[in-house]
Design a protein around this motif. Structure first.
Motif, PDB file in Angstrom:
ATOM      1  N   LEU A  23     -38.698  20.399   8.648  1.00 11.35           N
ATOM      2  CA  LEU A  23     -39.151  21.776   8.829  1.00 11.35           C
ATOM      3  C   LEU A  23     -40.417  22.037   8.019  1.00 11.35           C
ATOM      4  O   LEU A  23     -41.334  22.728   8.487  1.00 11.35           O
ATOM      5  CB  LEU A  23     -38.052  22.749   8.407  1.00 11.35           C
ATOM      6  CG  LEU A  23     -38.374  24.243   8.533  1.00 11.35           C
ATOM      7  CD1 LEU A  23     -38.719  24.607   9.969  1.00 11.35           C
ATOM      8  CD2 LEU A  23     -37.200  25.091   8.028  1.00 11.35           C
ATOM      9  N   MET A  66     -43.886  23.360   9.517  1.00  9.76           N
ATOM     10  CA  MET A  66     -44.479  24.628   9.076  1.00  9.76           C
ATOM     11  C   MET A  66     -45.873  24.429   8.487  1.00  9.76           C
ATOM     12  O   MET A  66     -46.776  25.249   8.713  1.00  9.76           O
ATOM     13  CB  MET A  66     -43.565  25.301   8.053  1.00  9.76           C
ATOM     14  CG  MET A  66     -42.249  25.817   8.609  1.00  9.76           C
ATOM     15  SD  MET A  66     -42.470  27.110   9.877  1.00  9.76           S
ATOM     16  CE  MET A  66     -42.270  26.166  11.398  1.00  9.76           C
ATOM     17  N   LEU A  93     -43.093  26.876  18.539  1.00  7.79           N
ATOM     18  CA  LEU A  93     -42.565  27.628  17.407  1.00  7.79           C
ATOM     19  C   LEU A  93     -41.241  28.307  17.752  1.00  7.79           C
ATOM     20  O   LEU A  93     -40.335  28.384  16.921  1.00  7.79           O
ATOM     21  CB  LEU A  93     -43.585  28.675  16.957  1.00  7.79           C
ATOM     22  CG  LEU A  93     -44.753  28.154  16.121  1.00  7.79           C
ATOM     23  CD1 LEU A  93     -45.754  29.273  15.872  1.00  7.79           C
ATOM     24  CD2 LEU A  93     -44.263  27.586  14.804  1.00  7.79           C
ATOM     25  N   THR A 123     -37.806  27.475  15.811  1.00 10.55           N
ATOM     26  CA  THR A 123     -37.060  28.541  15.158  1.00 10.55           C
ATOM     27  C   THR A 123     -35.594  28.535  15.570  1.00 10.55           C
ATOM     28  O   THR A 123     -34.692  28.620  14.731  1.00 10.55           O
ATOM     29  CB  THR A 123     -37.689  29.911  15.485  1.00 10.55           C
ATOM     30  OG1 THR A 123     -39.043  29.922  15.038  1.00 10.55           O
ATOM     31  CG2 THR A 123     -36.917  31.033  14.820  1.00 10.55           C
ATOM     32  N   TYR A 176     -33.852  25.102  14.214  1.00  3.24           N
ATOM     33  CA  TYR A 176     -33.631  24.990  12.773  1.00  3.24           C
ATOM     34  C   TYR A 176     -32.748  26.111  12.231  1.00  3.24           C
ATOM     35  O   TYR A 176     -31.988  25.895  11.279  1.00  3.24           O
ATOM     36  CB  TYR A 176     -34.968  24.970  12.034  1.00  3.24           C
ATOM     37  CG  TYR A 176     -35.623  23.617  12.058  1.00  3.24           C
ATOM     38  CD1 TYR A 176     -35.163  22.590  11.250  1.00  3.24           C
ATOM     39  CD2 TYR A 176     -36.703  23.347  12.900  1.00  3.24           C
ATOM     40  CE1 TYR A 176     -35.755  21.341  11.264  1.00  3.24           C
ATOM     41  CE2 TYR A 176     -37.299  22.107  12.924  1.00  3.24           C
ATOM     42  CZ  TYR A 176     -36.822  21.110  12.106  1.00  3.24           C
ATOM     43  OH  TYR A 176     -37.404  19.866  12.132  1.00  3.24           O
ATOM     44  N   THR A 177     -32.824  27.300  12.797  1.00  2.02           N
ATOM     45  CA  THR A 177     -31.973  28.391  12.323  1.00  2.02           C
ATOM     46  C   THR A 177     -30.499  28.044  12.472  1.00  2.02           C
ATOM     47  O   THR A 177     -29.689  28.236  11.553  1.00  2.02           O
ATOM     48  CB  THR A 177     -32.281  29.689  13.092  1.00  2.02           C
ATOM     49  OG1 THR A 177     -33.644  30.057  12.876  1.00  2.02           O
ATOM     50  CG2 THR A 177     -31.380  30.820  12.616  1.00  2.02           C
TER      51      THR A 177
END
Length: 311
Positions: free
Chosen positions: A211, A215, A245, A249, A252-253
């Motif tokens: 991540l 980022m 993105l 999101t 990974y969330t």
């Protein structure tokens, strides 16, 4: 009971969704529709990229790899889930459970590495466009894709080897719809503290590292895009990355919630709901967000459609 009289577990019972037992038929139809759509979407993307010369670029090469991964990822759990929704005995063998566990986590780890690789690819394309094609040649793309697949499987090897050595002698009911680490460890008679800590640290390192790479890549992309003169040019430059993105999101969330925290934190009903999101729903949404909304993919697909029509 002494170890000599204990009977080792040879199979597990997957509890699934007992609170929704009266909705088994609806759940079966829903999960079947999602699975079929997921496979078809990704197959369409793979065929389109393969058949269209204008899509033979690094970005679409990685997208094709992501499509293959998504089909395998969802196929590890959903077909078994569908079978259990129809069956009276929802059992899975000990070896089958560990195989499902290893494949699910290895493919999930590979997706982390692949998403980070794709972020680096977009960073080079937008931030260093003059050197992009010279750096990201076909050989490097192949090595990066192979590395993402291999590293995903290697990242899970130690934890899986330790889990394989555990003893299961008592209850064999897994409070989940597939074999996952947390419910499996709770059934073991062996000391699971070391494995629990190792799994937590490994998941944290894998997810946070990939991540972080993603980022940082997008931070540089955003800084570069903001320096591009003209709003239209900026929008066009960033549009190819916005969908990435969104995928990152969602992925990974849910995975950080499940695996990058102590296993005892989340109640199992909530864990099963989150598991449905990242193992069933996300593979369905990824092709739509990532590719089918992409102008180049749609244009190539329209050109290919006449070839599939009967003459």
């Amino acid at each position: 009971m002494s170890n000599s009289t204990q009977t080792l577990v040879t199979e597990f019972i997957l509890l699934g969704f007992p609170e929704l037992h009266h909705l088994r038929g609806l759940l079966f139809r829903t999960f079947l529709a999602i699975y079929v759509m997921t496979v078809l979407e990704n197959l369409v993307i793979m065929v389109t990229i393969r058949a269209s010369c204008q899509l033979h670029t690094p970005m679409y090469f990685f997208l094709a790899n992501l499509s293959v991964l998504e089909i395998l990822y969802t196929s590890v759990t959903v077909p078994k889930l569908l079978a259990d929704l129809l069956a009276q005995a929802r059992t899975i063998s000990f070896s089958g459970c560990l195989t499902q566990l290893f494949l699910f986590h290895s493919l999930g780890s590979s997706e982390c590495f692949l998403l980070a690789t794709m972020a680096c690819d977009r960073y080079l394309a937008i931030c260093h466009p003059l050197h992009y094609l010279a750096i990201m040649d076909s050989r490097l793309c192949l090595y990066l894709a192979m590395g993402a697949w291999m590293d995903g499987f290697l990242a899970c090897f130690v934890s899986m080897a330790l889990i394989f050595r555990l003893r299961f002698c008592g209850p064999n009911v897994l409070n989940h719809f597939f074999c996952d680490i947390s419910p499996l460890l709770q059934l073991s008679y062996s000391d699971i503290n070391t494995i629990g800590v190792l799994d937590f640290v490994a998941a944290l390192a894998l997810l946070r590292t990939s991540l972080l790479v993603t980022m940082i890549s997008y931070a540089h992309i955003l800084a570069t895009v903001l320096r591009i003169p003209g709003r239209a040019s900026s929008r066009k430059a960033f549009s190819t990355c916005a969908s990435h993105l969104v995928v990152v999101t969602i992925f990974y969330t849910t995975t950080i919630f499940m695996y990058a925290q102590p296993h005892a934190v989340s109640p199992f009903n909530l864990s099963k709901l989150v598991s449905v999101l990242y193992s069933v729903v996300t593979p369905l949404l990824n092709p739509i967000i990532y590719c089918l909304r992409n102008h180049d993919i749609r244009e190539a697909l329209v050109k290919l459609l006449p070839a599939f029509r009967p003459s």
